[in-house]
Design a protein around this motif. Structure first.
Motif, PDB file in Angstrom:
ATOM      1  N   MET A 111       9.623  16.581  16.836  1.00 34.59           N
ATOM      2  CA  MET A 111       9.947  15.380  17.595  1.00 34.59           C
ATOM      3  C   MET A 111      10.794  15.736  18.809  1.00 34.59           C
ATOM      4  O   MET A 111      11.757  16.487  18.713  1.00 34.59           O
ATOM      5  CB  MET A 111      10.670  14.372  16.713  1.00 34.59           C
ATOM      6  CG  MET A 111       9.817  13.769  15.625  1.00 34.59           C
ATOM      7  SD  MET A 111      10.673  12.448  14.745  1.00 34.59           S
ATOM      8  CE  MET A 111      11.987  13.381  13.948  1.00 34.59           C
ATOM      9  N   SER A 124      13.210  14.401  22.102  1.00 39.12           N
ATOM     10  CA  SER A 124      14.057  13.275  22.452  1.00 39.12           C
ATOM     11  C   SER A 124      13.387  12.459  23.542  1.00 39.12           C
ATOM     12  O   SER A 124      12.685  12.999  24.394  1.00 39.12           O
ATOM     13  CB  SER A 124      15.426  13.775  22.934  1.00 39.12           C
ATOM     14  OG  SER A 124      15.267  14.573  24.095  1.00 39.12           O
ATOM     15  N   GLN A 170      11.653   0.166  10.653  1.00 37.46           N
ATOM     16  CA  GLN A 170      12.696   1.106  11.053  1.00 37.46           C
ATOM     17  C   GLN A 170      13.851   1.155  10.048  1.00 37.46           C
ATOM     18  O   GLN A 170      14.518   2.182   9.931  1.00 37.46           O
ATOM     19  CB  GLN A 170      13.201   0.743  12.454  1.00 37.46           C
ATOM     20  CG  GLN A 170      12.142   0.995  13.527  1.00 37.46           C
ATOM     21  CD  GLN A 170      12.591   0.588  14.911  1.00 37.46           C
ATOM     22  OE1 GLN A 170      13.348  -0.357  15.086  1.00 37.46           O
ATOM     23  NE2 GLN A 170      12.112   1.300  15.922  1.00 37.46           N
ATOM     24  N   LYS A 177      10.521   5.465   6.688  1.00 39.65           N
ATOM     25  CA  LYS A 177      10.868   4.554   7.774  1.00 39.65           C
ATOM     26  C   LYS A 177      10.251   5.035   9.082  1.00 39.65           C
ATOM     27  O   LYS A 177       9.857   6.210   9.210  1.00 39.65           O
ATOM     28  CB  LYS A 177      12.383   4.440   7.920  1.00 39.65           C
ATOM     29  CG  LYS A 177      13.106   5.739   8.215  1.00 39.65           C
ATOM     30  CD  LYS A 177      14.615   5.495   8.250  1.00 39.65           C
ATOM     31  CE  LYS A 177      15.383   6.777   8.543  1.00 39.65           C
ATOM     32  NZ  LYS A 177      16.844   6.552   8.576  1.00 39.65           N
ATOM     33  N   SER A 237      10.597   5.887  13.074  1.00 38.25           N
ATOM     34  CA  SER A 237      11.636   6.386  13.968  1.00 38.25           C
ATOM     35  C   SER A 237      12.009   5.326  15.011  1.00 38.25           C
ATOM     36  O   SER A 237      11.240   4.409  15.288  1.00 38.25           O
ATOM     37  CB  SER A 237      11.172   7.664  14.676  1.00 38.25           C
ATOM     38  OG  SER A 237      10.004   7.406  15.450  1.00 38.25           O
ATOM     39  N   LYS A 238      13.185   5.466  15.596  1.00 35.91           N
ATOM     40  CA  LYS A 238      13.677   4.485  16.563  1.00 35.91           C
ATOM     41  C   LYS A 238      12.784   4.396  17.796  1.00 35.91           C
ATOM     42  O   LYS A 238      12.696   3.345  18.430  1.00 35.91           O
ATOM     43  CB  LYS A 238      15.117   4.822  16.980  1.00 35.91           C
ATOM     44  CG  LYS A 238      16.130   4.661  15.851  1.00 35.91           C
ATOM     45  CD  LYS A 238      16.140   3.233  15.311  1.00 35.91           C
ATOM     46  CE  LYS A 238      17.164   3.066  14.199  1.00 35.91           C
ATOM     47  NZ  LYS A 238      17.123   1.697  13.629  1.00 35.91           N
ATOM     48  N   ASP A 239      12.131   5.506  18.155  1.00 38.46           N
ATOM     49  CA  ASP A 239      11.233   5.460  19.315  1.00 38.46           C
ATOM     50  C   ASP A 239       9.826   4.988  18.927  1.00 38.46           C
ATOM     51  O   ASP A 239       8.925   4.965  19.770  1.00 38.46           O
ATOM     52  CB  ASP A 239      11.162   6.820  20.011  1.00 38.46           C
ATOM     53  CG  ASP A 239      10.594   7.924  19.125  1.00 38.46           C
ATOM     54  OD1 ASP A 239      10.123   7.628  18.008  1.00 38.46           O
ATOM     55  OD2 ASP A 239      10.630   9.096  19.539  1.00 38.46           O
ATOM     56  N   GLN A 240       9.642   4.641  17.646  1.00 31.19           N
ATOM     57  CA  GLN A 240       8.403   4.042  17.130  1.00 31.19           C
ATOM     58  C   GLN A 240       7.220   5.015  17.103  1.00 31.19           C
ATOM     59  O   GLN A 240       6.085   4.601  16.877  1.00 31.19           O
ATOM     60  CB  GLN A 240       8.015   2.806  17.952  1.00 31.19           C
ATOM     61  CG  GLN A 240       9.120   1.775  18.055  1.00 31.19           C
ATOM     62  CD  GLN A 240       8.907   0.778  19.159  1.00 31.19           C
ATOM     63  OE1 GLN A 240       7.795   0.595  19.659  1.00 31.19           O
ATOM     64  NE2 GLN A 240       9.977   0.102  19.583  1.00 31.19           N
ATOM     65  N   LEU A 296       9.000   8.733   9.162  1.00 35.29           N
ATOM     66  CA  LEU A 296       9.932   9.741   8.654  1.00 35.29           C
ATOM     67  C   LEU A 296      10.073   9.597   7.143  1.00 35.29           C
ATOM     68  O   LEU A 296       9.990   8.489   6.607  1.00 35.29           O
ATOM     69  CB  LEU A 296      11.301   9.579   9.322  1.00 35.29           C
ATOM     70  CG  LEU A 296      11.305   9.514  10.851  1.00 35.29           C
ATOM     71  CD1 LEU A 296      12.722   9.271  11.358  1.00 35.29           C
ATOM     72  CD2 LEU A 296      10.737  10.800  11.454  1.00 35.29           C
ATOM     73  N   GLU A 323      12.638  10.704   4.039  1.00 32.71           N
ATOM     74  CA  GLU A 323      13.909  11.279   3.596  1.00 32.71           C
ATOM     75  C   GLU A 323      13.904  11.396   2.079  1.00 32.71           C
ATOM     76  O   GLU A 323      13.748  10.402   1.362  1.00 32.71           O
ATOM     77  CB  GLU A 323      15.070  10.397   4.052  1.00 32.71           C
ATOM     78  CG  GLU A 323      15.185  10.284   5.566  1.00 32.71           C
ATOM     79  CD  GLU A 323      16.325   9.377   5.991  1.00 32.71           C
ATOM     80  OE1 GLU A 323      17.043   8.864   5.089  1.00 32.71           O
ATOM     81  OE2 GLU A 323      16.490   9.159   7.205  1.00 32.71           O
ATOM     82  N   PRO A 379       7.359  14.711   9.370  1.00 32.88           N
ATOM     83  CA  PRO A 379       7.085  13.409   9.985  1.00 32.88           C
ATOM     84  C   PRO A 379       5.598  13.278  10.330  1.00 32.88           C
ATOM     85  O   PRO A 379       4.919  14.264  10.615  1.00 32.88           O
ATOM     86  CB  PRO A 379       7.939  13.430  11.255  1.00 32.88           C
ATOM     87  CG  PRO A 379       9.009  14.436  10.993  1.00 32.88           C
ATOM     88  CD  PRO A 379       8.376  15.477  10.125  1.00 32.88           C
ATOM     89  N   GLU A 397       3.000  11.542  12.948  1.00 31.88           N
ATOM     90  CA  GLU A 397       2.910  10.856  14.232  1.00 31.88           C
ATOM     91  C   GLU A 397       2.058   9.600  14.064  1.00 31.88           C
ATOM     92  O   GLU A 397       0.906   9.669  13.613  1.00 31.88           O
ATOM     93  CB  GLU A 397       2.324  11.780  15.296  1.00 31.88           C
ATOM     94  CG  GLU A 397       2.518  11.268  16.699  1.00 31.88           C
ATOM     95  CD  GLU A 397       2.382  12.350  17.753  1.00 31.88           C
ATOM     96  OE1 GLU A 397       2.436  12.003  18.948  1.00 31.88           O
ATOM     97  OE2 GLU A 397       2.242  13.546  17.392  1.00 31.88           O
TER      98      GLU A 397
END
Length: 246
Positions: free
Chosen positions: A2, A4, A113, A139, A141-144, A148, A150, A161, A163
């Protein structure tokens, strides 16, 4: 891996937008702004057929790019799929579509999320030991852009992860018919490709505990997300086909 996602504020002819510095890192739920129909190709409103003149002015819908009079294109509502900061002008048909999508961004995306617990069976994971717990907090990710996973136990392996744009299909898993005649959903099966284009299948099974209700809400939100992504792919395929014909 991933990356940023740094963002920038830009101004288009439709309004201010917040977009990724690298367009390849945009959310898969976003869509591009349409090309506006030129004024000289639109002498009349494309809804009520009213003729444009000095008093009856043209207005372009920010979602479809078509040309309308003020009465037929009066609403200004949010359009998160195009990353606009403020509400923008849309025609009646597009207003209805954007309002339905608004529920996804305001409610269901937050559910995805926040995440929920599932038992995972995956072709990308080793076969679990008899006593091993394969429970994960799943969940978006914040950028959609990614799903993810855990680990919720020291005994379960890591899961890479996924995509979101690489997910091919989603299917709800269910039990036999209930006394009411309906099937009870038990989880989700999704098919996806990894970074090497290898096909995988993953099953997400709802836990039979107090977290089950949240898991069911997460599954419902995921269905809505996949419906939106499928519509995106179909639209892009249609645009590509039209371009090739020209």
């Amino acid at each position: 891996m991933m990356a940023s996602c740094d963002k920038k504020l830009v101004r288009s002819k439709s309004g201010l937008k917040i977009v990724a510095l690298n367009e390849n890192l945009n959310s898969p739920f976003t869509i591009s702004e349409p090309k506006w129909i030129p004024d000289n190709e639109c002498p009349r409103c494309m809804n009520c057929d009213a003729k444009f003149d000095f008093l009856k002015r043209r207005h372009h819908c920010r979602r479809c790019g078509k040309c309308f009079c003020s009465e037929c294109c009066t609403a200004k509502i949010s359009l998160p799929r195009m990353c606009f900061v403020d509400p923008v002008r849309q025609c009646a048909k597009c207003t209805q579509i954007s309002a339905r999508e608004g529920e996804f961004f305001e409610k269901h995306l937050k559910t995805l999320q926040n995440g929920s617990s599932f038992h995972i069976n995956s072709t990308s994971l080793p076969e679990p030991d008899d006593n091993a717990s394969m429970s994960f907090l799943c969940k978006m990710s914040k950028d959609q852009r990614f799903l993810l996973f855990e680990c919720q136990s020291d005994m379960c392996p890591e899961h890479s992860p996924i995509e979101v744009s690489h997910i091919d299909s989603v299917q709800i898993l269910s039990t036999d018919l209930l006394p009411t005649g309906n099937k009870a959903a038990t989880g989700l099966s999704l098919s996806y490709k990894d970074c090497d284009a290898t096909q995988h299948r993953l099953e997400m099974i709802c836990p039979e505990n107090s977290q089950k209700r949240q898991s069911m809400l997460w599954l419902a939100a995921m269905q809505k997300a996949m419906k939106m992504l499928t519509e995106n792919k179909e639209t892009m395929a249609m645009i590509s086909s039209l371009s090739e014909e020209k």
